[in-house]
Scaffold this active site. Sequence first.
Site, short mmCIF file in Angstrom:
data_model
loop_
_atom_site.label_atom_id
_atom_site.label_comp_id
_atom_site.label_asym_id
_atom_site.label_seq_id
_atom_site.Cartn_x
_atom_site.Cartn_y
_atom_site.Cartn_z
N HIS A 126 54.27 57.59 23.54
CA HIS A 126 55.27 57.79 22.51
C HIS A 126 54.69 58.34 21.21
O HIS A 126 55.43 58.78 20.34
CB HIS A 126 56.08 56.50 22.25
CG HIS A 126 55.33 55.37 21.64
ND1 HIS A 126 54.91 54.27 22.37
CD2 HIS A 126 54.92 55.15 20.38
CE1 HIS A 126 54.30 53.43 21.57
NE2 HIS A 126 54.29 53.94 20.35
N ASP A 158 53.28 54.29 29.20
CA ASP A 158 53.23 54.62 27.78
C ASP A 158 51.83 54.98 27.33
O ASP A 158 51.37 54.56 26.26
CB ASP A 158 53.80 53.50 26.92
CG ASP A 158 54.15 53.97 25.50
OD1 ASP A 158 54.20 55.19 25.29
OD2 ASP A 158 54.35 53.12 24.62
N SER A 240 50.12 52.41 16.67
CA SER A 240 50.27 52.70 18.09
C SER A 240 49.23 53.70 18.56
O SER A 240 48.99 54.72 17.93
CB SER A 240 51.66 53.25 18.39
OG SER A 240 52.56 52.22 18.61
#
Length: 288
Positions: A126, A158, A240
Amino acid sequence: MPPHVPHMHRPPQWQSPLLAPAPMQPATPAALSKRRRVGRVAAAIVAAVGLSAVSAFGGGYAALELRPSTNHTVVSAQNSAGSGSTSTLSNVAAQVLPSVVSISTGSAVGSGVIITTDGAILTNNHVVATARGTTVQVTFSDGKSAMASIVGTDPSTDLAVVKVRAGGTYTPLAFGDSSTVHVGDTVLAVGSPLGLDGSVTSGIVSALNRTIDEGQDGRTGATKITGAIQTDAAINPGNSGGALVNTSGQLIGINTAIATSGDTAGNIGVGFAISSNTAKAVADQLLG
């Protein structure tokens, strides 16, 4: 009037994958204060990467107010687990920082971890999903930048790999064995929360083998992360794709998501990382 029992039965909420806004100029105290006035954003699982990529994930999210922390300490060497010294954690941070990068997609900023000497970088899917084309900009710990090509992505876990296009030799971070991680172990989270490159926070492993379902809003084909490591090390938008490391400076997880209480969309000490064993297996496949 009956006594008020605060949220005894309210389940935690998950914030959706978000990315920190790509900075237009170096962060200043005034610029940082403006970030506190972030409006309402789409959310349902919040992955810890930034604020400007919400529209890329479409509708279907419950609205939450995201209030980034005003504590912008770049390096925290405090050992919240009570084992090891401050100097030890400082040494670990110094060892790890050259292997963690900031990734800009043009509209948002996340983090990544160098995993090969020729410049392969592991991050979240992402993080690169908002890229305009097949390249992203990578900024290293020394402030230098380079363009990187997206090598491959695996939305089901992911995870993604990008590779620096310029030649050179880079400092990879060694993988640790996440199957040897224990609840209570001291960990450091390294990345670019709120666009603040090279930030380090400390905490412990709070739990193991968590399942994070990014499809709680009813979307089809959404990511379900299994075997995740839960930590109370502060993870915020922009983290992230960054590193969760042990006190030996080994990568034990890729920071990915945070949970919220429903009263606040900021960090509440419940963050999650994809285990290093899963991350390494996927990275090996993507690199072919």
